[in-house]
Design a protein around this motif. Structure first.
Motif, PDB file in Angstrom:
ATOM      1  N   ARG A 262       0.856  -1.187   0.000  1.00  0.00           N
ATOM      2  CA  ARG A 262       0.000   0.000   0.000  1.00  0.00           C
ATOM      3  C   ARG A 262       0.891   1.236   0.000  1.00  0.00           C
ATOM      4  O   ARG A 262       1.679   1.447   0.915  1.00  0.00           O
ATOM      5  CB  ARG A 262      -0.918  -0.022   1.223  1.00  0.00           C
ATOM      6  CG  ARG A 262      -1.789  -1.256   1.293  1.00  0.00           C
ATOM      7  CD  ARG A 262      -2.472  -1.407   2.648  1.00  0.00           C
ATOM      8  NE  ARG A 262      -3.391  -0.318   2.913  1.00  0.00           N
ATOM      9  CZ  ARG A 262      -3.171   0.653   3.797  1.00  0.00           C
ATOM     10  NH1 ARG A 262      -2.037   0.678   4.486  1.00  0.00           N
ATOM     11  NH2 ARG A 262      -4.070   1.599   4.001  1.00  0.00           N
TER      12      ARG A 262
ATOM     13  N   LEU B 280       1.429   5.468  -0.373  1.00  0.00           N
ATOM     14  CA  LEU B 280       0.957   6.849  -0.343  1.00  0.00           C
ATOM     15  C   LEU B 280       1.902   7.667  -1.201  1.00  0.00           C
ATOM     16  O   LEU B 280       3.128   7.558  -1.067  1.00  0.00           O
ATOM     17  CB  LEU B 280       0.958   7.370   1.102  1.00  0.00           C
ATOM     18  CG  LEU B 280       0.892   8.880   1.321  1.00  0.00           C
ATOM     19  CD1 LEU B 280      -0.435   9.448   0.822  1.00  0.00           C
ATOM     20  CD2 LEU B 280       1.085   9.209   2.801  1.00  0.00           C
TER      21      LEU B 280
ATOM     22  N   ALA C 151       2.896  11.631  -2.970  1.00  0.00           N
ATOM     23  CA  ALA C 151       2.688  13.061  -2.724  1.00  0.00           C
ATOM     24  C   ALA C 151       3.494  13.897  -3.699  1.00  0.00           C
ATOM     25  O   ALA C 151       4.661  13.603  -3.994  1.00  0.00           O
ATOM     26  CB  ALA C 151       3.083  13.407  -1.288  1.00  0.00           C
TER      27      ALA C 151
ATOM     28  N   GLN D  51       0.949   8.512 -10.113  1.00  0.00           N
ATOM     29  CA  GLN D  51      -0.020   7.471  -9.753  1.00  0.00           C
ATOM     30  C   GLN D  51      -0.216   6.491 -10.903  1.00  0.00           C
ATOM     31  O   GLN D  51      -0.238   5.267 -10.697  1.00  0.00           O
ATOM     32  CB  GLN D  51      -1.357   8.101  -9.362  1.00  0.00           C
ATOM     33  CG  GLN D  51      -2.401   7.072  -8.957  1.00  0.00           C
ATOM     34  CD  GLN D  51      -3.587   7.701  -8.265  1.00  0.00           C
ATOM     35  OE1 GLN D  51      -3.602   8.892  -7.986  1.00  0.00           O
ATOM     36  NE2 GLN D  51      -4.601   6.897  -7.979  1.00  0.00           N
TER      37      GLN D  51
ATOM     38  N   VAL E 134      -2.886   4.024  -2.302  1.00  0.00           N
ATOM     39  CA  VAL E 134      -4.043   4.158  -1.412  1.00  0.00           C
ATOM     40  C   VAL E 134      -4.395   5.611  -1.143  1.00  0.00           C
ATOM     41  O   VAL E 134      -5.509   5.904  -0.697  1.00  0.00           O
ATOM     42  CB  VAL E 134      -3.804   3.435  -0.077  1.00  0.00           C
ATOM     43  CG1 VAL E 134      -3.695   1.936  -0.296  1.00  0.00           C
ATOM     44  CG2 VAL E 134      -2.562   3.964   0.636  1.00  0.00           C
ATOM     45  N   ARG E 135      -3.465   6.532  -1.415  1.00  0.00           N
ATOM     46  CA  ARG E 135      -3.760   7.944  -1.194  1.00  0.00           C
ATOM     47  C   ARG E 135      -2.799   8.789  -2.010  1.00  0.00           C
ATOM     48  O   ARG E 135      -1.614   8.479  -2.119  1.00  0.00           O
ATOM     49  CB  ARG E 135      -3.631   8.291   0.295  1.00  0.00           C
ATOM     50  CG  ARG E 135      -3.979   9.722   0.672  1.00  0.00           C
ATOM     51  CD  ARG E 135      -5.476  10.010   0.468  1.00  0.00           C
ATOM     52  NE  ARG E 135      -5.834  11.309   0.973  1.00  0.00           N
ATOM     53  CZ  ARG E 135      -6.351  11.527   2.187  1.00  0.00           C
ATOM     54  NH1 ARG E 135      -6.564  10.503   3.012  1.00  0.00           N
ATOM     55  NH2 ARG E 135      -6.682  12.728   2.569  1.00  0.00           N
ATOM     56  N   ALA E 136      -3.311   9.851  -2.610  1.00  0.00           N
ATOM     57  CA  ALA E 136      -2.492  10.820  -3.320  1.00  0.00           C
ATOM     58  C   ALA E 136      -2.645  12.159  -2.606  1.00  0.00           C
ATOM     59  O   ALA E 136      -3.760  12.659  -2.448  1.00  0.00           O
ATOM     60  CB  ALA E 136      -2.928  10.932  -4.783  1.00  0.00           C
ATOM     61  N   ALA E 137      -1.539  12.738  -2.153  1.00  0.00           N
ATOM     62  CA  ALA E 137      -1.573  13.958  -1.349  1.00  0.00           C
ATOM     63  C   ALA E 137      -0.767  15.059  -2.028  1.00  0.00           C
ATOM     64  O   ALA E 137       0.134  14.799  -2.822  1.00  0.00           O
ATOM     65  CB  ALA E 137      -1.009  13.683   0.042  1.00  0.00           C
TER      66      ALA E 137
ATOM     67  N   GLU F 125      -0.951  16.719   4.958  1.00  0.00           N
ATOM     68  CA  GLU F 125      -1.819  15.623   4.536  1.00  0.00           C
ATOM     69  C   GLU F 125      -1.074  14.290   4.571  1.00  0.00           C
ATOM     70  O   GLU F 125      -1.625  13.264   4.989  1.00  0.00           O
ATOM     71  CB  GLU F 125      -2.342  15.903   3.123  1.00  0.00           C
ATOM     72  CG  GLU F 125      -3.396  14.931   2.640  1.00  0.00           C
ATOM     73  CD  GLU F 125      -3.880  15.248   1.239  1.00  0.00           C
ATOM     74  OE1 GLU F 125      -4.705  14.471   0.717  1.00  0.00           O
ATOM     75  OE2 GLU F 125      -3.430  16.264   0.663  1.00  0.00           O
TER      76      GLU F 125
ATOM     77  N   PHE G 291      -2.226  11.164   7.158  1.00  0.00           N
ATOM     78  CA  PHE G 291      -2.613   9.860   6.626  1.00  0.00           C
ATOM     79  C   PHE G 291      -1.655   8.777   7.111  1.00  0.00           C
ATOM     80  O   PHE G 291      -2.079   7.694   7.522  1.00  0.00           O
ATOM     81  CB  PHE G 291      -2.640   9.883   5.097  1.00  0.00           C
ATOM     82  CG  PHE G 291      -3.165   8.607   4.497  1.00  0.00           C
ATOM     83  CD1 PHE G 291      -4.525   8.435   4.307  1.00  0.00           C
ATOM     84  CD2 PHE G 291      -2.309   7.571   4.145  1.00  0.00           C
ATOM     85  CE1 PHE G 291      -5.032   7.251   3.762  1.00  0.00           C
ATOM     86  CE2 PHE G 291      -2.794   6.388   3.613  1.00  0.00           C
ATOM     87  CZ  PHE G 291      -4.159   6.228   3.426  1.00  0.00           C
TER      88      PHE G 291
ATOM     89  N   HIS H 169      -3.099   5.679   9.151  1.00  0.00           N
ATOM     90  CA  HIS H 169      -3.402   4.543   8.266  1.00  0.00           C
ATOM     91  C   HIS H 169      -2.195   3.666   7.954  1.00  0.00           C
ATOM     92  O   HIS H 169      -2.368   2.600   7.343  1.00  0.00           O
ATOM     93  CB  HIS H 169      -4.025   5.060   6.958  1.00  0.00           C
ATOM     94  CG  HIS H 169      -5.311   5.802   7.174  1.00  0.00           C
ATOM     95  ND1 HIS H 169      -6.510   5.165   7.395  1.00  0.00           N
ATOM     96  CD2 HIS H 169      -5.569   7.137   7.230  1.00  0.00           C
ATOM     97  CE1 HIS H 169      -7.458   6.063   7.564  1.00  0.00           C
ATOM     98  NE2 HIS H 169      -6.926   7.269   7.466  1.00  0.00           N
TER      99      HIS H 169
ATOM    100  N   PRO I 193       0.585   3.332   5.789  1.00  0.00           N
ATOM    101  CA  PRO I 193       0.898   2.696   4.502  1.00  0.00           C
ATOM    102  C   PRO I 193       2.245   1.980   4.596  1.00  0.00           C
ATOM    103  O   PRO I 193       3.034   2.219   5.513  1.00  0.00           O
ATOM    104  CB  PRO I 193       0.973   3.888   3.538  1.00  0.00           C
ATOM    105  CG  PRO I 193       1.358   5.041   4.410  1.00  0.00           C
ATOM    106  CD  PRO I 193       0.664   4.804   5.725  1.00  0.00           C
TER     107      PRO I 193
END
Length: 328
Positions: free
Chosen positions: A2, A4, A6, A17, A28-31, A36, A40, A44, A46
């Protein structure tokens, strides 16, 4: 795995991404900002964070690097060799950070995303040293730090406990990260770390951290001492300023034990010198364990440091000096 990611640019973030998804890596996340990313990652966990130098190349990244190290989160910084100026403090906090050029091949990127080795939080020392009934009830600990100070503070605060005299800390950290730093430090000590608030009285077993960059933290001479926040201009180039805190405690210096830790510049050097001259016990971090031997060096040159020590010895030494003072 997973991941993350940025980047400050939404366009570049989308490209990164798509590249990772093409390699069958789950994003799982783009910041788009450091705050941020921290929030995260903290909540969470990652497996790894991939970010670019426009986010990593700032003093606040030291806090993020420390969090990654403790939680075992991998970190890859992408940028050209000329851009990859990740701060020395961040690399000292987490030497496992991997820096790759933005043109790195897919195979190099996949290899860099490998599992990180989890680091344990510093062991909390829970035993309270005996006071022999000689503790000064007004005893107060003051600490100032800057670049490299987050890891240094963690090493000191692990020794603090419910019977520790109240402590007030100024650490030069971006205003948006004060809450994150408080949570991080609170997790490594059996004392209670909280934000300094106006007119709060200092209580044993509590550590008050200057929160944000809109106010100086000063102390008012009382029994117990009380916190005063004010919006005065920057002092020694900073707000909050270590000098502002230290100078405010000069009127009751015989009750004070102070330390100045790793950091760039000279903030706190004049203040700790004034404290020592007025009767405070004072300590400085040595050059060998400082990420930047700036603030302690100037303080030592001015005669403000009674004892210079490696960071591993400062926590116990602060407690011994603060807990075994004669009543004033």
């Amino acid at each position: 795995m997973r991941i993350l990611i940025a980047h400050r640019s939404a366009i570049m973030l989308g490209q990164l991404q798509r590249r990772l998804e093409r390699l069958e890596i789950e994003v799982v996340r783009a910041a788009t900002g450091l705050t941020e990313v921290y929030d995260f990652a903290e909540h969470h966990e990652p497996d790894c964070v991939v970010l670019t130098t426009d986010i990593a190349d700032c003093p606040e990244f030291e806090l993020l690097a420390t969090l990654f190290s403790i939680m075992g989160i991998g970190c890859v910084v992408l940028g050209t060799p000329q851009q990859a100026n990740v701060t020395d403090a961040a690399l000292r906090a987490n030497p496992a950070i991997r820096v790759l050029p933005g043109t790195a091949s897919d195979s190099d990127l996949i290899a860099a995303l490998g599992p990180s080795r989890r680091r344990r939080r510093p062991e909390v020392i829970v035993a309270a040293p005996a006071s022999n009934g000689r503790v000064d009830p007004r005893s107060t600990i003051l600490i100032g730090s800057s670049t490299g100070g987050i890891d240094a503070l963690m090493q000191i605060l692990r020794h603090f406990h419910a019977a520790t005299p109240p402590a007030v800390i100024v650490q030069h950290t971006g205003g948006n990260f004060a809450g994150s730093l408080i949570r991080l430090l609170d997790g490594v000590t059996s004392a209670k770390v909280l934000a300094a608030t106006h007119d709060a009285s200092l209580q044993p077993g509590h550590i008050y951290l200057a929160a944000g960059d809109t106010h100086h933290v000063r102390l008012r001479n009382a029994a117990p001492a009380r916190i005063k926040l004010d919006e005065a201009p920057r002092q020694s180039g900073h707000r909050p300023s270590v000098d502002a805190l230290f100078h405010s405690a000069v009127p009751f210096a015989p009750h004070v034990t102070a330390a100045i830790l790793t950091g760039m510049g000279r903030d706190g050097a004049e203040g700790i010198t004034a404290l020592r001259a007025a009767g405070a016990r004072t300590f400085g971090q040595d050059e060998a364990t400082s990420v930047v031997y700036g603030m302690p060096r100037v303080a030592n040159a001015l005669g403000g440091i009674e004892t210079e020590l490696p960071i591993q010895q400062i926590g116990p030494s602060l407690l011994r000096a603060a807990l075994h003072r004669q009543r004033a």
